[in-house]
Design a protein around this motif. Structure first.
Motif, short mmCIF file in Angstrom:
data_model
loop_
_atom_site.label_atom_id
_atom_site.label_comp_id
_atom_site.label_asym_id
_atom_site.label_seq_id
_atom_site.Cartn_x
_atom_site.Cartn_y
_atom_site.Cartn_z
N LEU A 105 23.09 -13.72 36.08
CA LEU A 105 24.25 -14.10 35.26
C LEU A 105 23.87 -14.25 33.80
N ILE A 106 22.72 -14.84 33.53
CA ILE A 106 22.26 -14.97 32.14
C ILE A 106 22.09 -13.58 31.53
N ALA A 107 21.49 -12.66 32.28
CA ALA A 107 21.29 -11.29 31.80
C ALA A 107 22.63 -10.62 31.53
N MET A 108 23.58 -10.81 32.44
CA MET A 108 24.90 -10.21 32.29
C MET A 108 25.61 -10.74 31.06
N LEU A 109 25.58 -12.05 30.87
CA LEU A 109 26.24 -12.65 29.71
C LEU A 109 25.56 -12.24 28.40
N ALA A 110 24.25 -12.14 28.43
CA ALA A 110 23.51 -11.70 27.25
C ALA A 110 23.85 -10.25 26.92
N TRP A 111 23.93 -9.41 27.95
CA TRP A 111 24.29 -8.01 27.74
C TRP A 111 25.67 -7.92 27.11
N ALA A 112 26.62 -8.67 27.64
CA ALA A 112 27.99 -8.64 27.10
C ALA A 112 28.00 -9.06 25.63
N GLY A 113 27.25 -10.09 25.31
CA GLY A 113 27.19 -10.56 23.93
C GLY A 113 26.52 -9.58 23.00
N ASP A 114 25.74 -8.66 23.55
CA ASP A 114 25.02 -7.66 22.76
C ASP A 114 25.85 -6.40 22.52
N GLN A 115 27.00 -6.30 23.17
CA GLN A 115 27.87 -5.14 23.01
C GLN A 115 28.89 -5.41 21.91
N PRO A 116 28.91 -4.60 20.86
CA PRO A 116 29.83 -4.86 19.74
C PRO A 116 31.29 -5.06 20.18
N ALA A 117 31.75 -4.29 21.15
CA ALA A 117 33.15 -4.40 21.58
C ALA A 117 33.41 -5.69 22.36
N LEU A 118 32.37 -6.24 22.99
CA LEU A 118 32.54 -7.43 23.81
C LEU A 118 32.09 -8.72 23.12
N ALA A 119 31.28 -8.61 22.09
CA ALA A 119 30.71 -9.79 21.42
C ALA A 119 31.76 -10.82 21.01
N PRO A 120 32.93 -10.40 20.49
CA PRO A 120 33.93 -11.41 20.12
C PRO A 120 34.46 -12.22 21.32
N ARG A 121 34.29 -11.70 22.51
CA ARG A 121 34.77 -12.38 23.72
C ARG A 121 33.65 -13.13 24.44
N ALA A 122 32.45 -13.12 23.90
CA ALA A 122 31.29 -13.68 24.59
C ALA A 122 31.50 -15.15 24.97
N ASP A 123 32.00 -15.97 24.06
CA ASP A 123 32.22 -17.38 24.39
C ASP A 123 33.25 -17.55 25.50
N ARG A 124 34.32 -16.78 25.43
CA ARG A 124 35.35 -16.87 26.47
C ARG A 124 34.78 -16.42 27.82
N LEU A 125 34.01 -15.34 27.81
CA LEU A 125 33.40 -14.87 29.06
C LEU A 125 32.44 -15.92 29.63
N PHE A 126 31.70 -16.58 28.74
CA PHE A 126 30.80 -17.64 29.19
C PHE A 126 31.61 -18.75 29.87
#
Length: 194
Positions: free
Chosen positions: A150-171
């Motif tokens: 899960l940590i790897a998945m959340l880190a990957w999402a935060g590293d994607q420009p299209a998903l980075a703005p949603r990283a906190d919400r996804l967390f």
């Protein structure tokens, strides 16, 4: 280690940290040597493989995150400790693009230079998860491997420009799925960490 050799090694690690932060974990050893203003042979004398360089570069962070888990375990509620530690791990992994892929591979490869550090880090997270499970604030059907993924998945999402703005919400969404207590967040408004 002689003082001048230590200075040279520290300089290489400082430069490597900057290059890897900019280019990711696949940064060229040749680029690192060039940026450090040394020959490739000099870099390879200190760090014979990219993995050895990355292990030296990441070792302090792994140690700090493991110590942080111990500190949170003593000072926070079980749910708060788990949520805070996971958020800090995710934030750290975004420092070096691609590090989560390397860590996921290293944890399965006992011959990897990163294996021991990754196993220690996973164990620290597993302890926090088990503590939250015993307290009844984390789902009981997951283990340290699931948490590491899960940590790897959340880190990957935060590293994607299209998903980075949603990283906190996804967390927060993932946190809600892991933590079962409605009042377990540090801000008192749910299991996510804001």
């Amino acid at each position: 280690m002689r003082a001048d050799a230590k200075r040279n090694r520290d300089h290489l690690l400082t430069v490597a940290g900057a290059v890897v932060a900019e280019q990711g974990v696949d940064a060229s050893m040749r680029d690192i040597a060039r940026t450090a203003d040394v020959g490739l042979a000099t870099l390879l004398r200190h760090f014979p493989t990219r993995e050895a360089l990355l292990e030296a570069l990441l070792h302090t962070s792994f140690r700090d995150l493991t110590a942080r888990a111990d500190e949170l375990e003593r000072a926070s509620t079980a749910a708060d400790a788990l949520a805070t530690w996971v958020r800090e791990c995710v934030a750290w992994t975004t420092e070096y693009r691609g590090v989560t892929v390397l860590m996921a591979a290293a944890i399965k490869d006992p011959d990897s230079a990163l294996h021991s550090s990754c196993v220690t880090l996973r164990a620290a997270g597993a302890r926090l998860l088990e503590r939250a499970q015993v307290a009844g604030t984390a789902r009981g059907d997951m283990d340290g491997d699931d948490l590491f993924a899960l940590i790897a998945m959340l880190a990957w999402a935060g590293d994607q420009p299209a998903l980075a703005p949603r990283a906190d919400r996804l967390f927060d969404i993932v946190g809600s799925a892991v933590l079962t207590s409605a009042d377990s967040g540090p801000s008192g408004d749910g299991p996510g960490v804001r």
